[in-house]
Design an enzyme around this catalytic site. Structure first.
Site, PDB file in Angstrom:
ATOM      1  N   HIS A 117       0.857  -1.107   0.002  1.00 17.61           N
ATOM      2  CA  HIS A 117      -0.166   0.033   0.161  1.00 17.61           C
ATOM      3  C   HIS A 117       0.951   1.314  -0.118  1.00 17.61           C
ATOM      4  CE1 HIS A 117      -3.949   1.897   2.007  1.00 17.61           C
ATOM      5  NE2 HIS A 117      -3.257   2.895   1.272  1.00 17.61           N
ATOM      6  N   PHE A 156       2.850   6.767  -5.046  1.00 20.22           N
ATOM      7  CA  PHE A 156       3.744   7.326  -5.458  1.00 20.22           C
ATOM      8  C   PHE A 156       3.403   8.506  -6.398  1.00 20.22           C
ATOM      9  CE2 PHE A 156       7.183   3.479  -5.748  1.00 20.22           C
ATOM     10  CZ  PHE A 156       7.084   3.672  -4.397  1.00 20.22           C
ATOM     11  N   ARG A 157       2.120   8.822  -6.297  1.00 19.37           N
ATOM     12  CA  ARG A 157       1.848  10.128  -6.848  1.00 19.37           C
ATOM     13  C   ARG A 157       1.965  10.418  -8.308  1.00 19.37           C
ATOM     14  NH1 ARG A 157      -1.543  10.410  -2.537  1.00 19.37           N
ATOM     15  NH2 ARG A 157      -0.424  11.344  -0.710  1.00 19.37           N
ATOM     16  N   ASP A 180      -8.839   2.951  -3.102  1.00 17.36           N
ATOM     17  CA  ASP A 180      -8.144   3.585  -1.777  1.00 17.36           C
ATOM     18  C   ASP A 180      -8.304   5.115  -1.674  1.00 17.36           C
ATOM     19  OD1 ASP A 180      -6.622   3.419   0.770  1.00 17.36           O
ATOM     20  OD2 ASP A 180      -5.146   4.257  -0.656  1.00 17.36           O
ATOM     21  N   HIS A 207     -11.018   0.729   1.425  1.00 15.61           N
ATOM     22  CA  HIS A 207     -10.872   2.017   2.423  1.00 15.61           C
ATOM     23  C   HIS A 207     -12.130   2.228   3.118  1.00 15.61           C
ATOM     24  CE1 HIS A 207      -8.998   5.940   3.113  1.00 15.61           C
ATOM     25  NE2 HIS A 207     -10.224   6.212   3.724  1.00 15.61           N
ATOM     26  N   ASP A 211       1.076   2.655   3.819  1.00 15.29           N
ATOM     27  CA  ASP A 211       0.371   3.776   3.271  1.00 15.29           C
ATOM     28  C   ASP A 211       1.217   5.204   2.899  1.00 15.29           C
ATOM     29  OD1 ASP A 211      -1.788   5.204   2.325  1.00 15.29           O
ATOM     30  OD2 ASP A 211      -2.655   5.709   4.395  1.00 15.29           O
ATOM     31  N   HIS A 254       3.388  14.369   0.613  1.00 14.64           N
ATOM     32  CA  HIS A 254       2.655  15.674   0.374  1.00 14.64           C
ATOM     33  C   HIS A 254       3.857  16.930   0.602  1.00 14.64           C
ATOM     34  CE1 HIS A 254      -1.315  14.274   0.425  1.00 14.64           C
ATOM     35  NE2 HIS A 254      -1.176  13.724   1.437  1.00 14.64           N
TER      36      HIS A 254
END
Length: 420
Positions: A59, A62-63, A150, A177, A303, A307
């Protein structure tokens, strides 16, 4: 490569012993004592160090694509390797969403040039709206290792049940989720005494528990391998325990932050302790640890949620939820679970190697002749303090903590991908 004198822990067999490991062409060629090196062999002296299968995280975010100012496939791979991970599974809530084979194949194609193994989950619903099913069969054939929306719960039970039946037919997990937004006014913070001190109505545990109860029943009826993601409530742990005993193919993830911290951390770390689902009370943290100890919770996943500094510097209600976790995961497991005596190191590694490998049918998670040479070499007793990260982001409450368990080397496909 020849690794000498390491203490091998192999959770797949339950064995631990001192031995040498010879690696050739990306696989383990020989495991025995006193292997004589050849002239052209790279020797690694692992005396006093522990060798385990490369860690596997089921989980991560990697955006990429869409939010590459937070993380990219490349920086995420570097963070994973530094944390001892050789395999990761990326979530589908990118932009565009991984709800079609074009997006999936693009990510998988670009992932092949990275030093670790990157797998990709696809979304259950198109655009994560919970209304129209993706072509799960085509996505599985194109390389999706599982399915998840998720970040967003699937509110329609009949829709989810149909998706579970499809996932079962495809023999892949479906991961959920579990946060019902009807109960939540401000996400990321547990509704309780801490949120009241902040003047906020947060996210009560019933938001998770109500969906966990429903989805445990759906899992029991469908027979699908169903993962309760980042479990945060003690009652949720009890529900999973009960439905597993009834025969459901249930799995649960625990994150290092949920077994280490409580909602009191929000008062100290602010937005760095804001995540979905939120940190809860000490009784919930202890229930998660009991679930890990008795096998109710069979996966440890980070997870990993990068950011930017600017985003996390917003007010507590405006900042996004989530923290990075790949580079501190093993150390937090050793510091919070093994050293206090809650789990053995073998039990910890089982939930970070062979269990995720078996669930997702990955060619990893074992130290045996002929297996992939994916390994982590670490010093369980070595003290260290996380300061600098390979991740593109640094949003972690654990920066500056005193931790035990230092990664010395990560080997993937027989290549050294990280060295301390």
């Amino acid at each position: 490569m020849l690794i000498k004198n390491g203490f091998i822990i192999n959770p797949a067999s339950g064995e631990s012993y001192v031995s040498d490991i010879r690696i050739n062409d990306g696989v383990i060629e020989e495991i025995s004592e006193n292997i004589c090196p050849t002239d052209d062999e790279n020797i690694v002296d692992a005396r006093g160090l522990t060798i385990a299968p490369g860690l596997i995280d089921t989980h991560v975010h990697f955006r990429d694509p869409g939010f590459t100012y937070k993380e990219t496939l490349h920086t995420g791979s570097l963070a994973a390797a530094k944390g001892g991970f050789t395999s990761v599974i990326c979530m589908a809530n990118t932009s565009p969403v991984v709800d079609n084979t074009d997006v999936l194949e693009d990510i998988l194609s670009r992932s092949r040039s990275e030093s670790i193994r990157i797998y990709q989950a696809a979304s259950v619903s198109r655009s994560l709206k919970g209304e129209e099913m993706t072509d799960m069969t085509a996505l599985k054939e194109a390389g999706a290792c599982g399915f998840t929306d998720d970040g967003i719960p699937l509110k329609n039970a009949a829709f989810l049940y149909e998706a579970m039946e499809t996932a079962k037919a495809l023999d892949v997990p479906i991961s959920l989720h579990e946060e019902d937004p009807a109960f939540i006014k401000n996400n990321g913070i547990n509704h309780g005494t801490v949120s009241e001190q902040l003047g906020i109505y947060g996210s009560p545990s019933i938001a998770e528990e109500s969906l966990v109860a429903r989805d445990c029943l759906l899992a029991l009826r469908s027979g699908a391998h169903t993962v309760i993601q980042h479990i945060s409530s003690g009652r949720s742990v009890e529900l999973v325990r009960m439905f597993k005993a009834l025969g459901a193919n249930l799995h649960a993830e625990a994150t290092p932050h949920h077994f280490t911290l409580t909602d009191e951390a929000v008062l100290k770390y602010g937005t760095l302790a804001k995540m979905n689902p939120p940190l809860r009370k000490e009784e919930d943290r202890l229930a998660i640890i009991r679930g890990l100890a008795d096998g109710t919770i069979d996966l440890i996943a980070t997870d990993h949620a990068p950011h930017s500094r600017e985003e996390k510097e917003r007010t507590i209600t405006a900042a996004p939820s989530g923290i990075i976790g790949l580079e501190t995961s093993l150390a937090l497991g050793i510091t919070s679970l093994v050293r206090p005596g809650h789990l053995t190191l073998m039990q910890l590694l089982e939930k970070m190697t062979v269990n995720p490998a078996d669930l997702y049918h990955l060619p990893a998670g074992r130290i045996e002749k002929g297996a992939a040479a994916d390994l982590v070499i670490f010093a369980p007793e070595e003290h260290w303090i996380p300061q600098d990260y390979a991740s593109l982001s640094s949003n972690s409450p654990f920066t500056g903590w005193d931790l035990y368990g230092k990664i010395k080397m990560t080997v993937c496909r027989g290549d050294v991908v990280y060295r301390d």
